[in-house]
Design a protein around this motif. Structure first.
Motif, PDB file in Angstrom:
ATOM      1  N   LEU A 155      12.926 -24.588 -34.613  1.00 29.11           N
ATOM      2  CA  LEU A 155      13.210 -25.030 -33.251  1.00 29.11           C
ATOM      3  C   LEU A 155      11.945 -25.577 -32.613  1.00 29.11           C
ATOM      4  N   LYS A 156      12.042 -26.809 -32.133  1.00 29.25           N
ATOM      5  CA  LYS A 156      10.959 -27.424 -31.376  1.00 29.25           C
ATOM      6  C   LYS A 156      11.431 -27.548 -29.929  1.00 29.25           C
ATOM      7  N   VAL A 157      10.730 -26.884 -29.041  1.00 25.98           N
ATOM      8  CA  VAL A 157      11.156 -26.817 -27.647  1.00 25.98           C
ATOM      9  C   VAL A 157      11.360 -28.213 -27.070  1.00 25.98           C
ATOM     10  N   MET A 158      12.499 -28.404 -26.391  1.00 23.60           N
ATOM     11  CA  MET A 158      12.806 -29.671 -25.748  1.00 23.60           C
ATOM     12  C   MET A 158      12.332 -29.601 -24.301  1.00 23.60           C
ATOM     13  N   ALA A 159      11.193 -30.196 -24.008  1.00 20.72           N
ATOM     14  CA  ALA A 159      10.636 -30.179 -22.651  1.00 20.72           C
ATOM     15  C   ALA A 159      10.056 -31.545 -22.329  1.00 20.72           C
ATOM     16  N   ASP A 160      10.068 -31.907 -21.049  1.00 21.47           N
ATOM     17  CA  ASP A 160       9.495 -33.182 -20.636  1.00 21.47           C
ATOM     18  C   ASP A 160       7.975 -33.118 -20.632  1.00 21.47           C
ATOM     19  N   VAL A 161       7.447 -31.994 -20.155  1.00 19.79           N
ATOM     20  CA  VAL A 161       5.995 -31.836 -20.013  1.00 19.79           C
ATOM     21  C   VAL A 161       5.568 -30.560 -20.728  1.00 19.79           C
ATOM     22  N   GLY A 162       4.517 -30.664 -21.526  1.00 18.99           N
ATOM     23  CA  GLY A 162       3.995 -29.499 -22.222  1.00 18.99           C
ATOM     24  C   GLY A 162       2.582 -29.184 -21.777  1.00 18.99           C
ATOM     25  N   LEU A 163       2.317 -27.905 -21.520  1.00 15.61           N
ATOM     26  CA  LEU A 163       0.976 -27.451 -21.133  1.00 15.61           C
ATOM     27  C   LEU A 163       0.238 -26.992 -22.382  1.00 15.61           C
ATOM     28  N   VAL A 164      -0.911 -27.597 -22.670  1.00 11.90           N
ATOM     29  CA  VAL A 164      -1.717 -27.187 -23.812  1.00 11.90           C
ATOM     30  C   VAL A 164      -3.120 -26.840 -23.333  1.00 11.90           C
ATOM     31  N   GLY A 165      -3.835 -26.142 -24.177  1.00 11.18           N
ATOM     32  CA  GLY A 165      -5.205 -25.756 -23.835  1.00 11.18           C
ATOM     33  C   GLY A 165      -5.577 -24.465 -24.536  1.00 11.18           C
ATOM     34  N   PHE A 166      -6.853 -24.111 -24.456  1.00  6.66           N
ATOM     35  CA  PHE A 166      -7.339 -22.871 -25.050  1.00  6.66           C
ATOM     36  C   PHE A 166      -6.685 -21.671 -24.378  1.00  6.66           C
ATOM     37  N   ARG A 238       7.178 -35.167 -23.812  1.00  6.22           N
ATOM     38  CA  ARG A 238       6.951 -36.586 -23.548  1.00  6.22           C
ATOM     39  C   ARG A 238       5.606 -36.819 -22.860  1.00  6.22           C
ATOM     40  N   VAL A 239       5.149 -35.826 -22.112  1.00  6.77           N
ATOM     41  CA  VAL A 239       3.848 -35.904 -21.431  1.00  6.77           C
ATOM     42  C   VAL A 239       3.105 -34.599 -21.674  1.00  6.77           C
ATOM     43  N   ILE A 240       1.818 -34.710 -21.953  1.00  2.00           N
ATOM     44  CA  ILE A 240       0.980 -33.523 -22.156  1.00  2.00           C
ATOM     45  C   ILE A 240       0.099 -33.318 -20.932  1.00  2.00           C
ATOM     46  N   ILE A 241       0.117 -32.106 -20.394  1.00  3.24           N
ATOM     47  CA  ILE A 241      -0.872 -31.719 -19.383  1.00  3.24           C
ATOM     48  C   ILE A 241      -1.864 -30.797 -20.076  1.00  3.24           C
ATOM     49  N   GLU A 274      -1.168 -40.791 -29.148  1.00  3.29           N
ATOM     50  CA  GLU A 274      -0.592 -41.827 -28.298  1.00  3.29           C
ATOM     51  C   GLU A 274       0.192 -41.246 -27.119  1.00  3.29           C
ATOM     52  N   ARG A 275       0.365 -39.943 -27.094  1.00  2.00           N
ATOM     53  CA  ARG A 275       1.161 -39.322 -26.035  1.00  2.00           C
ATOM     54  C   ARG A 275       0.392 -39.351 -24.713  1.00  2.00           C
ATOM     55  N   PRO A 276       1.043 -39.733 -23.609  1.00  2.43           N
ATOM     56  CA  PRO A 276       0.364 -39.715 -22.302  1.00  2.43           C
ATOM     57  C   PRO A 276      -0.156 -38.317 -21.994  1.00  2.43           C
ATOM     58  N   GLN A 277      -1.396 -38.268 -21.505  1.00  7.16           N
ATOM     59  CA  GLN A 277      -2.016 -36.972 -21.252  1.00  7.16           C
ATOM     60  C   GLN A 277      -2.706 -36.962 -19.887  1.00  7.16           C
ATOM     61  N   ILE A 278      -2.450 -35.906 -19.145  1.00  5.70           N
ATOM     62  CA  ILE A 278      -3.125 -35.669 -17.863  1.00  5.70           C
ATOM     63  C   ILE A 278      -4.037 -34.466 -18.047  1.00  5.70           C
ATOM     64  N   ILE A 279      -5.272 -34.600 -17.599  1.00  6.74           N
ATOM     65  CA  ILE A 279      -6.217 -33.482 -17.686  1.00  6.74           C
ATOM     66  C   ILE A 279      -6.172 -32.715 -16.372  1.00  6.74           C
ATOM     67  N   ALA A 280      -5.736 -31.455 -16.450  1.00 10.77           N
ATOM     68  CA  ALA A 280      -5.702 -30.591 -15.270  1.00 10.77           C
ATOM     69  C   ALA A 280      -6.976 -29.755 -15.266  1.00 10.77           C
ATOM     70  N   LYS A 328       1.924 -36.995 -10.364  1.00  9.55           N
ATOM     71  CA  LYS A 328       1.431 -37.843 -11.455  1.00  9.55           C
ATOM     72  C   LYS A 328       2.246 -37.631 -12.732  1.00  9.55           C
ATOM     73  N   ALA A 329       2.627 -36.371 -12.995  1.00  9.40           N
ATOM     74  CA  ALA A 329       3.454 -36.102 -14.180  1.00  9.40           C
ATOM     75  C   ALA A 329       4.824 -36.763 -14.040  1.00  9.40           C
ATOM     76  N   ALA A 330       5.425 -36.669 -12.854  1.00 10.50           N
ATOM     77  CA  ALA A 330       6.736 -37.283 -12.626  1.00 10.50           C
ATOM     78  C   ALA A 330       6.660 -38.804 -12.727  1.00 10.50           C
ATOM     79  N   ASP A 331       5.575 -39.388 -12.217  1.00 14.20           N
ATOM     80  CA  ASP A 331       5.413 -40.845 -12.305  1.00 14.20           C
ATOM     81  C   ASP A 331       5.307 -41.302 -13.758  1.00 14.20           C
ATOM     82  N   LEU A 332       4.556 -40.533 -14.552  1.00 14.09           N
ATOM     83  CA  LEU A 332       4.425 -40.878 -15.967  1.00 14.09           C
ATOM     84  C   LEU A 332       5.774 -40.804 -16.680  1.00 14.09           C
ATOM     85  N   LEU A 333       6.560 -39.759 -16.380  1.00 15.24           N
ATOM     86  CA  LEU A 333       7.869 -39.604 -17.006  1.00 15.24           C
ATOM     87  C   LEU A 333       8.801 -40.756 -16.637  1.00 15.24           C
ATOM     88  N   ASP A 334       8.726 -41.189 -15.380  1.00 12.60           N
ATOM     89  CA  ASP A 334       9.577 -42.299 -14.943  1.00 12.60           C
ATOM     90  C   ASP A 334       9.239 -43.594 -15.676  1.00 12.60           C
TER      91      ASP A 334
END
Length: 440
Positions: A155-166, A238-241, A274-280, A328-334
Motif C-alpha cells: 500500500l502506497k498512501v494516496m495523499a496530495d501533499v507529503g511531509l518529509v524530513g529527518f 503530488r507535492v512534497i513539503i 521532478e516532484r514540486p517541493q516546498i521547503i518548510a 502555496k501548497a494549494a496553488d501548486l496542486l491547482d
C-alpha cells in the motif's frame, strides 16, 4: 492499526466436471449422449474500495479460495458457473506476483478491478464428443483447475501533499496544527512509525489530503532503518513539503539535512527529483533560526542545480507562516495535472476488468531422470488433468493427441523402449512402442 504490506494466497475456483450421460426416453431404445458441460470456476477479483485505508484485514485472513463450478447435468444441461470472489483493497495498493516479482496491477481508482486468479473452465460433457465413428462416447472432461499464486500487496498512501524530513523536525506537529489528525508526538526519534493522513482546509474553499510520512535517515534508499517502508509512500504524493529544523536543535546542519533527504529520495526513485517541493523552514521561533535561514538561502543559491525552491519560514508551535504554507501548497496542486505522478495510465487500466494470464503453447521437453522419461509441458499437463483416465475412450483420445503432438516420436528418439516409465506432471505411464500409445 496501520498495515501497509501483506502476503496472501489466492486460488481461482476449479471448473465443474463434465458429465457422461445418455438419453433414456420411452420409445428411444438407443438414446444418444446427453451429458452437459461443467460450470466455470469463480475468479478471484480485487476491487478498490475508497472506504479502506490499510491492509489490516489481510493480517488475519491470508488465504482466498474461490468456489468451483457446478458439475454438468443430464439432458445436455450445463452446470452453473460459480460467482466470482470479490476481495476489497484500499486505493493505492500495488499487487505483485511473489514468484516473479512482476507487478500485476497498480490499483488507484475507486471501483477499479483486476482478476488476480482466474477460475478454471468447466469440463465438457460427452454430448460434445459424439462423432459419426463414435456416436455414443464414454468421454467427459474434468474441470480445469483454477489459477493459484502467492501475491504481495503493498500500500502506497494516496495523499496530495507529503511531509518529509529527518526525525523530530516537526512533521507530526505541523499535521496536527493544520488538520484534525491526531498523530503521536514526542521528543524522541521515530515517534511516527506509520503514515498519518489529515484533510487540510486551506480556508478559501480549497482542501487537500496531507500525509505525515515517518522520518527518513541517511541510507534509507538502501533500506537502512525502515527506509523502503517509508519511501514507498512518498511516490504517491503530488507535492512534497520538506520540513527542515532551521534552528538545528539537535546540532545538525539544516542544509546538510535537506541535501541528505533529497539524495535518498532520488536514489529510491529518480522521478521524485521532478516532484514540486516546498521547503518548510520550521522552528523559526527558536534562537539563531533567523541566521541559519539566511545561511541556508545562500547555500541554496550556490547549489545551482537549475531548480527553484520555495522557502516558507514557519513555526508549528506559534503557527506563524502556516497559512502561507497552505496557500502555496494549494496553488501548486491547482497547477498540476490530475494524472498519476509516477505511473503512466495505460490502455489496459481503462478497462474495468482485465485478466492477468501467461500464454503458453504445445511445446514440450523430454528429459531422463533415474530411468524415467519426464515430459514437461504446461499445456499437456493441464490437458491430462482434464482427462478422465478411468474411461477407456478418454485414454484412447489422450493417446491420439499425444501422437499428433509428436510426443511418441520424440520419446522413441530419446531411446524409450517398450515398458519404460513416462511421467507427465503427477501421472506415470508405461510406454508401448508397438502399440504407439500410453497405457496407465
Amino acid at each position: 492499526m496501520f498495515v501497509d504490506k501483506a502476503k496472501i494466497f489466492v486460488k481461482g475456483g476449479d471448473g465443474g466436471d463434465g458429465l457422461i450421460s445418455f438419453r433414456r426416453e420411452l420409445y428411444v431404445p438407443e438414446g444418444g449422449p446427453a451429458g452437459g458441460d461443467g460450470g466455470r470456476g469463480a475468479n478471484v477479483i480485487f476491487r478498490v474500495d475508497e472506504g479502506l485505508r490499510t491492509l489490516v484485514d489481510f493480517r488475519y485472513q491470508k488465504h482466498f479460495k474461490a468456489p468451483r463450478g457446478e458439475k454438468g447435468k443430464v439432458k445436455g444441461m450445463h452446470g452453473a458457473g460459480a460467482e466470482d470472489m470479490i476481495v476489497r483493497i484500499p486505493p493505492g495498493t500495488v499487487i505483485i506476483n511473489d514468484d516473479t516479482q512482476e507487478v500485476i496491477a497498480d490499483m488507484t481508482r475507486h471501483g477499479q478491478e483486476v482478476v488476480v486468479a482466474k477460475g478454471g473452465r468447466g469440463g465438457r460433457g460427452n454430448i460434445r464428443f459424439a462423432t459419426a465413428n463414435n456416436p455414443a462416447p464414454y468421454i467427459a472432461e474434468n474441470g480445469e483447475e483454477g489459477e493459484e499464486r502467492w501475491v504481495v500487496l503493498e500500500l502506497k498512501v494516496m495523499a496530495d501533499v507529503g511531509l518529509v524530513g529527518f526525525p523530530s523536525v516537526g512533521k507530526s506537529t505541523l499535521l496536527s496544527v493544520v488538520s484534525a489528525a491526531k498523530p503521536k508526538i514526542g521528543a524522541y526519534h521515530f515517534t511516527t512509525i506509520t503514515p498519518n493522513l489529515g484533510v487540510v482546509d486551506v480556508g478559501d474553499g480549497r482542501s487537500f489530503v496531507m500525509a505525515d510520512l515517518p522520518g527518513l535517515i541517511e541510507g534509507a534508499a538502501e533500506g537502512v532503518g525502515l527506509g523502503h517502508e517509508f519511501l514507498r509512500h512518498v511516490e504517491r504524493t503530488r507535492v512534497i513539503i520538506h520540513v527542515v529544523d532551521m534552528a538545528g536543535t539537535e546540532g545538525r546542519d539544516p542544509f546538510e539535512d535537506w541535501m541528505k533527504i533529497n539524495d535518498e529520495l532520488v536514489k529510491y526513485n529518480a522521478k521524485l527529483a521532478e516532484r514540486p517541493q516546498i521547503i518548510a523552514a520550521n522552528k523559526m521561533d527558536m534562537p539563531d533560526a533567523g541566521d541559519q535561514l539566511e545561511l541556508f538561502k545562500q547555500q541554496l543559491e550556490e547549489l545551482a542545480d537549475g531548480k527553484e525552491y520555495e522557502i516558507v519560514p514557519i513555526s508549528s508551535l506559534t503557527k506563524n507562516g502556516i497559512q502561507e504554507l497552505l496557500y502555496k501548497a494549494a496553488d501548486l496542486l491547482d497547477a498540476l495535472p490530475e494524472a498519476p505522478p509516477l505511473e503512466e495510465v495505460s490502455e489496459i487500466e481503462e478497462r474495468k476488468v482485465y485478466r492477468y494470464e501467461k500464454k503458453d503453447n504445445d511445446e514440450f521437453t523430454i528429459r531422463k531422470e533415474e530411468g524415467v522419461y519426464i515430459v514437461e509441458s504446461a499445456s499437456i499437463e493441464r490437458f491430462i488433468k482434464r482427462t478422465n483416465l478411468t474411461s477407456y475412450d478418454a485414454v484412447m483420445r489422450f493417446a491420439r493427441i499425444m501422437r499428433n503432438l509428436g510426443v511418441d516420436k520424440a520419446l522413441r528418439k530419446e531411446g524409450a523402449k517398450d515398458g519404460d516409465l513416462v511421467q507427465i506432471g503427477d501421472y506415470s505411464f508405461e510406454f508401448f512402442e508397438g502399440a504407439d500409445y500410453y497405457f496407465e
